[in-house]
Design an enzyme around this catalytic site. Structure first.
Site, PDB file in Angstrom:
ATOM      1  CE  LYS A   1       0.701   1.885   3.391  1.00 19.34           C
ATOM      2  NZ  LYS A   1       2.033   2.339   3.675  1.00 19.34           N
TER       3      LYS A   1
ATOM      4  CE1 TYR B   1      -1.289   0.516   7.259  1.00 18.88           C
ATOM      5  CE2 TYR B   1      -0.082   2.313   7.317  1.00 18.88           C
ATOM      6  CZ  TYR B   1      -0.164   0.955   7.191  1.00 18.88           C
ATOM      7  OH  TYR B   1       1.216   0.495   6.872  1.00 18.88           O
TER       8      TYR B   1
HETATM    9  P1  NDP Z   1      12.450   1.043   2.383  1.00 15.98           P
HETATM   10  O1  NDP Z   1      12.961   2.380   1.767  1.00 15.98           O
HETATM   11  O2  NDP Z   1      13.056   0.717   3.859  1.00 15.98           O
HETATM   12  O3  NDP Z   1      12.845  -0.244   1.649  1.00 15.98           O
HETATM   13  C1  NDP Z   1      12.537   0.281  -0.046  1.00 15.98           C
HETATM   14  C2  NDP Z   1      13.412  -0.780  -0.481  1.00 15.98           C
HETATM   15  O4  NDP Z   1      13.090  -0.552  -2.156  1.00 15.98           O
HETATM   16  C3  NDP Z   1      14.852  -0.287  -0.403  1.00 15.98           C
HETATM   17  O5  NDP Z   1      15.549  -0.927   0.595  1.00 15.98           O
HETATM   18  C4  NDP Z   1      15.566  -0.924  -1.986  1.00 15.98           C
HETATM   19  O6  NDP Z   1      15.721  -2.515  -1.598  1.00 15.98           O
HETATM   20  C5  NDP Z   1      14.376  -1.001  -2.831  1.00 15.98           C
HETATM   21  N1  NDP Z   1      14.402   0.400  -3.632  1.00 15.98           N
HETATM   22  C6  NDP Z   1      14.574   0.395  -5.047  1.00 15.98           C
HETATM   23  N2  NDP Z   1      14.596   1.277  -5.751  1.00 15.98           N
HETATM   24  C7  NDP Z   1      14.779   2.332  -4.556  1.00 15.98           C
HETATM   25  C8  NDP Z   1      14.894   3.734  -4.652  1.00 15.98           C
HETATM   26  N3  NDP Z   1      15.107   4.313  -5.657  1.00 15.98           N
HETATM   27  N4  NDP Z   1      14.675   4.382  -3.563  1.00 15.98           N
HETATM   28  C9  NDP Z   1      14.607   3.754  -2.185  1.00 15.98           C
HETATM   29  N5  NDP Z   1      14.462   2.228  -2.331  1.00 15.98           N
HETATM   30  C10 NDP Z   1      14.557   1.537  -3.527  1.00 15.98           C
HETATM   31  O7  NDP Z   1      10.948   1.380   2.807  1.00 15.98           O
HETATM   32  P2  NDP Z   1       9.827   0.471   3.383  1.00 15.98           P
HETATM   33  O8  NDP Z   1      10.296  -0.698   3.578  1.00 15.98           O
HETATM   34  O9  NDP Z   1       9.462   1.433   4.450  1.00 15.98           O
HETATM   35  O10 NDP Z   1       8.692   0.439   2.383  1.00 15.98           O
HETATM   36  C11 NDP Z   1       8.630  -0.291   1.283  1.00 15.98           C
HETATM   37  C12 NDP Z   1       7.085  -0.361   0.835  1.00 15.98           C
HETATM   38  O11 NDP Z   1       6.470  -1.041   1.809  1.00 15.98           O
HETATM   39  C13 NDP Z   1       6.425   0.941   0.690  1.00 15.98           C
HETATM   40  O12 NDP Z   1       5.293   0.754  -0.321  1.00 15.98           O
HETATM   41  C14 NDP Z   1       5.646   1.229   1.781  1.00 15.98           C
HETATM   42  O13 NDP Z   1       4.494   1.988   1.727  1.00 15.98           O
HETATM   43  C15 NDP Z   1       5.238  -0.192   2.237  1.00 15.98           C
HETATM   44  N6  NDP Z   1       5.127  -0.242   3.770  1.00 15.98           N
HETATM   45  C16 NDP Z   1       4.048  -0.940   4.123  1.00 15.98           C
HETATM   46  C17 NDP Z   1       3.769  -0.918   5.327  1.00 15.98           C
HETATM   47  C18 NDP Z   1       2.515  -2.031   5.917  1.00 15.98           C
HETATM   48  O14 NDP Z   1       2.400  -1.930   7.379  1.00 15.98           O
HETATM   49  N7  NDP Z   1       1.973  -2.520   5.236  1.00 15.98           N
HETATM   50  C19 NDP Z   1       4.792  -0.578   6.430  1.00 15.98           C
HETATM   51  C20 NDP Z   1       5.866   0.139   5.963  1.00 15.98           C
HETATM   52  C21 NDP Z   1       6.218   0.147   4.604  1.00 15.98           C
HETATM   53  P3  NDP Z   1      17.093  -3.024  -2.395  1.00 15.98           P
HETATM   54  O15 NDP Z   1      18.049  -2.433  -1.640  1.00 15.98           O
HETATM   55  O16 NDP Z   1      16.707  -4.375  -1.988  1.00 15.98           O
HETATM   56  O17 NDP Z   1      17.054  -2.929  -3.610  1.00 15.98           O
END
Ligand code: NDP
Length: 388
Positions: free
Chosen positions: A148, A236
């Site tokens: 989401k 949410y």
């Molecule tokens: P993070 O920034 O921690 O992680 C995102 C990951 O995406 C990065 O670690 C990286 O993984 C990859 N990535 C690829 N391209 C990019 C870029 N240009 N910039 C940044 N990251 C990139 O974010 P979150 O984990 O907090 O959020 C990820 C998703 O999860 C979002 O859609 C968020 O809304 C959702 N979310 C949902 C939650 C829920 O409770 N349902 C709670 C928190 C987040 P890699 O290094 O492996 O390529």
């Protein structure tokens, strides 16, 4: 010890001391117990490991590592086979820890089409990348669960829904609250009329963004965040409130509540206060913010005879459920909140394997994005009501 307990204890002592008729009866009872029981008539029997749906996780960030990947530990229909990451070292380390050997990156991602070890793809990327990777995964013939909010724009959501239809694959939006025990219990009680007729819903969701923290950095940009607090946490409140109701909004209005001059919010809103009016005449009123401390996650359902208060309502570990009115204030235990992650994975696996409707389909994410777009339209026009 009361008198009955005392007598029971005395009887056990007499049996142990060799009162044969009692001992013989007890051994007959044990022999009967040892004959076994029928299979439970439960379709939720765990799949054997080889039969579980096989998942690729795309984007190994804080949420994927902290919640999604550990959630597979409790899953009964789902297992991980692949990671997709731009950081090979991180993917390798996590792969070794969790026994995941198929590692892809964003360049060779489309090769998953030839990979028969992947059935489902979980998109856990920044919002601005959801549509692209969802559509690529669907074109590769995989089922997709997307985090989401569904995407940056209504047009992107529509394209994702169309791509799922075209590929004849499942598309779900990861609204984990629909699998969370306390919220499911609240939904059951509301639908059973335990608060009488619903009169009003109120919700507040927010936290204080840190512009130095990488997962917040992209959230503060339009390109990767899509929008601001409403996209990330307001959704949410919107989605959870509608989960409890059996009607859809007919108009929305909203005003921004971004602090003036706050440098964090050059591209996206820092806060928004919104209202959805329902056909029955009630309204759902919410706020979302990137400026609240501590973390706010609160839902309140006011009924004609009682109310349900959930605070927190949509967290990972410990959602609460309290009923007030119609008797003394009651705290209601509904199960372990952390189950939501495995339940969501298994719910999607089941839908994908049996080709049956998923609880939180792409169409739900599209609906929510249309509502958020209408809220922004209202806020851009000083809070004018937008009819749907
Ligand atoms: P993070 O920034 O921690 O992680 C995102 C990951 O995406 C990065 O670690 C990286 O993984 C990859 N990535 C690829 N391209 C990019 C870029 N240009 N910039 C940044 N990251 C990139 O974010 P979150 O984990 O907090 O959020 C990820 C998703 O999860 C979002 O859609 C968020 O809304 C959702 N979310 C949902 C939650 C829920 O409770 N349902 C709670 C928190 C987040 P890699 O290094 O492996 O390529």
């Amino acid at each position: 010890m009361n008198q009955d307990d005392h007598q029971l204890t005395r009887r056990r002592l007499l049996a142990a001391a060799g009162t044969l008729p009692i001992a013989a009866a007890a051994s007959r009872a044990l022999a009967q117990e040892a004959e076994g029981q029928p299979m439970p008539g439960n379709s939720q029997l765990p799949e054997t490991p080889g039969e579980r749906m096989r998942w690729a996780i795309v984007g190994l960030g804080s949420f994927a590592i902290g919640q999604v990947i550990p959630g597979f530990g409790d899953a009964r229909q789902s297992r991980m086979t692949a990671f997709v990451s731009g950081n090979p070292e991180k993917a390798r380390t996590l792969g070794e820890r969790y026994g995941v050997s198929l590692l892809y990156n964003y360049e060779n991602f489309d090769r998953i089409a030839e990979d028969e070890q992947i059935d489902c793809v979980y998109i856990v990327l920044p919002v601005g990348l959801h549509a692209e990777y969802t559509i690529r995964a669907l074109k590769a013939g995989k089922h997709v669960l997307c985090e989401k909010p569904m995407a940056s724009t209504v047009a992107e959501c529509e394209a994702m829904v169309a791509a799922a239809k075209e590929a004849n694959r499942q598309l779900g939006v990861a609204y984990r609250v629909h699998f969370e025990p306390a919220n499911l219990e609240a939904q059951r009680r509301i639908r059973a009329g335990e608060i009488g007729t619903m009169r009003h819903v109120q919700c507040d969701h927010g936290f204080n963004t840190n512009p130095e923290y990488p997962p917040h950095v992209w959230r503060l940009t339009r390109a990767l965040g899509g929008g601001g607090s409403m996209y990330d946490v307001g959704v949410y409140g919107l989605n959870t409130s509608l989960m409890m109701l059996e009607e859809e909004p007919v108009e929305v209005s909203a005003v921004y509540s971004t602090p003036a001059g706050d440098e964090r919010f050059r591209e996206v809103e820092g806060g928004i206060d919104w209202r959805m009016r329902m056909p029955s005449g009630i309204s759902v009123q919410g706020s979302s913010s990137y400026c609240y401390s501590p973390y706010a996650s609160r839902q309140r359902y006011f009924g004609s005879s009682a109310s349900i208060i959930m605070d927190p309502a949509t967290t990972y570990y410990d959602n609460g459920l309290v009923m007030e009115g119609g008797g003394p204030r009651r705290e209601i235990g509904a199960g372990n909140t952390i189950q939501q992650f495995a339940a969501q994975l298994d719910g999607f696996s089941e839908a994908a394997r049996t080709n049956t409707p998923h609880r939180t389909p792409g169409e739900m994410g599209l609906r929510d994005m249309r509502l958020i777009a209408a809220m922004y339209e209202s806020a851009d026009n000083g809070g004018a009501v937008v009819k749907l």
